[in-house]
Design a protein around this motif. Structure first.
Motif, PDB file in Angstrom:
ATOM      1  N   THR A   1       0.844  -1.207   0.000  1.00 33.24           N
ATOM      2  CA  THR A   1       0.000   0.000   0.000  1.00 33.24           C
ATOM      3  C   THR A   1       0.871   1.245   0.000  1.00 33.24           C
ATOM      4  N   GLU A   2       1.903   1.246   0.832  1.00 36.07           N
ATOM      5  CA  GLU A   2       2.808   2.398   0.902  1.00 36.07           C
ATOM      6  C   GLU A   2       3.520   2.638  -0.424  1.00 36.07           C
ATOM      7  N   GLN A   3       3.703   1.582  -1.210  1.00 31.73           N
ATOM      8  CA  GLN A   3       4.357   1.694  -2.517  1.00 31.73           C
ATOM      9  C   GLN A   3       3.357   2.022  -3.626  1.00 31.73           C
ATOM     10  N   GLY A   4       2.073   2.151  -3.275  1.00 32.53           N
ATOM     11  CA  GLY A   4       1.051   2.481  -4.259  1.00 32.53           C
ATOM     12  C   GLY A   4       0.568   1.288  -5.064  1.00 32.53           C
ATOM     13  N   GLU A   5       0.911   0.091  -4.630  1.00 27.49           N
ATOM     14  CA  GLU A   5       0.505  -1.152  -5.308  1.00 27.49           C
ATOM     15  C   GLU A   5      -0.808  -1.650  -4.689  1.00 27.49           C
ATOM     16  N   PHE A   6      -1.892  -0.912  -4.916  1.00 27.06           N
ATOM     17  CA  PHE A   6      -3.140  -1.175  -4.215  1.00 27.06           C
ATOM     18  C   PHE A   6      -3.752  -2.532  -4.557  1.00 27.06           C
ATOM     19  N   ASP A   7      -3.756  -2.918  -5.824  1.00 33.25           N
ATOM     20  CA  ASP A   7      -4.353  -4.200  -6.196  1.00 33.25           C
ATOM     21  C   ASP A   7      -3.620  -5.362  -5.537  1.00 33.25           C
ATOM     22  N   LYS A   8      -2.292  -5.334  -5.575  1.00 37.17           N
ATOM     23  CA  LYS A   8      -1.503  -6.385  -4.927  1.00 37.17           C
ATOM     24  C   LYS A   8      -1.709  -6.365  -3.416  1.00 37.17           C
ATOM     25  N   ALA A   9      -1.767  -5.164  -2.845  1.00 39.09           N
ATOM     26  CA  ALA A   9      -1.974  -5.040  -1.404  1.00 39.09           C
ATOM     27  C   ALA A   9      -3.323  -5.636  -1.003  1.00 39.09           C
ATOM     28  N   LEU A  10      -4.342  -5.327  -1.770  1.00 40.12           N
ATOM     29  CA  LEU A  10      -5.677  -5.831  -1.429  1.00 40.12           C
ATOM     30  C   LEU A  10      -5.728  -7.354  -1.504  1.00 40.12           C
ATOM     31  N   LEU A  11      -5.014  -7.934  -2.445  1.00 40.81           N
ATOM     32  CA  LEU A  11      -4.931  -9.397  -2.516  1.00 40.81           C
ATOM     33  C   LEU A  11      -4.252  -9.961  -1.269  1.00 40.81           C
ATOM     34  N   GLN A  12      -3.195  -9.305  -0.809  1.00 41.87           N
ATOM     35  CA  GLN A  12      -2.486  -9.752   0.403  1.00 41.87           C
ATOM     36  C   GLN A  12      -3.395  -9.629   1.635  1.00 41.87           C
ATOM     37  N   PHE A  13      -4.123  -8.517   1.715  1.00 49.34           N
ATOM     38  CA  PHE A  13      -5.058  -8.355   2.837  1.00 49.34           C
ATOM     39  C   PHE A  13      -6.099  -9.474   2.816  1.00 49.34           C
ATOM     40  N   ASP A  14      -6.606  -9.804   1.627  1.00 53.54           N
ATOM     41  CA  ASP A  14      -7.594 -10.880   1.513  1.00 53.54           C
ATOM     42  C   ASP A  14      -7.021 -12.209   2.003  1.00 53.54           C
ATOM     43  N   GLU A  15      -5.771 -12.490   1.644  1.00 56.38           N
ATOM     44  CA  GLU A  15      -5.116 -13.729   2.089  1.00 56.38           C
ATOM     45  C   GLU A  15      -4.965 -13.733   3.614  1.00 56.38           C
ATOM     46  N   ALA A  16      -4.601 -12.601   4.177  1.00 56.69           N
ATOM     47  CA  ALA A  16      -4.462 -12.504   5.636  1.00 56.69           C
ATOM     48  C   ALA A  16      -5.806 -12.739   6.315  1.00 56.69           C
TER      49      ALA A  16
END
Length: 186
Positions: free
Chosen positions: A65-80
């Protein structure tokens, strides 16, 4: 520059007090004198088989998220979240959603985060109230924003206290009057 003796009426003193102590207006401060400092708030989590893996995925998502990679971040949040549904993950995912301009989804995550946050997760609770207050303010729902900022201020958030002053119409008027008074002193 000579200093003027500025005498304030009791009413003016009360107005100034409401600016510097916005919680007094709501009557909250009178009920809870011992408001903690936000930096002292902690989150205690129930140990589980998947807790550490969930925390690691959440931290990776925050970095994305801090790097502006929102789609990848949201996938990681979903996995968590698949591993453990935790208030902290939802609060942090809400931040990513807000940055991705998906405010309604962020609001939904914040509502769920606040439902899940226990009295042992005061840090997340405080941050979720602040974040939801900001979102409500953006959506021009000042009553809901005020409620969230009051809750966060009760948990020790200086940011929330500042927001309460900003959205307080009396404080805004007093600030304007103070500026005019100081300008006249110059």
């Amino acid at each position: 520059m000579p200093q003027a003796n500025l005498k304030l009426s009791p009413h003016d003193q009360q107005v100034l007090e409401s600016i510097f102590n916005p919680l007094e207006l709501s009557g909250i401060a009178a009920h809870n004198v011992d408001i903690p400092a936000e930096e002292l708030l902690k989150d205690e989590e129930q140990p589980s088989d998947h807790l550490q893996a969930s925390i690691e995925l959440e931290l990776q998502a925050v970095r994305l998220t801090e790097q502006g990679e929102f789609d990848k971040a949201l996938l990681q949040f979903d996995e968590a979240l698949k591993l453990t549904e935790r208030a902290s993950i939802l609060n942090n995912r809400a931040q990513a959603l807000r940055l991705a301009k998906r405010d309604q989804e962020a609001l939904s995550d914040l509502n769920r985060a606040l439902q899940l946050a226990t009295d042992k997760q005061l840090r997340t609770k405080c941050h979720a109230h602040c974040q939801r207050g900001v979102l409500y303010r953006k959506l021009e729902n000042l009553d809901a924003a005020r409620t969230d900022f009051e809750a966060a201020a009760q948990l020790g958030s200086k940011f929330a206290k500042e927001q309460l002053v900003e959205i307080n119409p009396i404080a805004a008027l007093c600030n304007q009057m103070l500026r005019q008074a100081f300008d006249q002193l110059k």
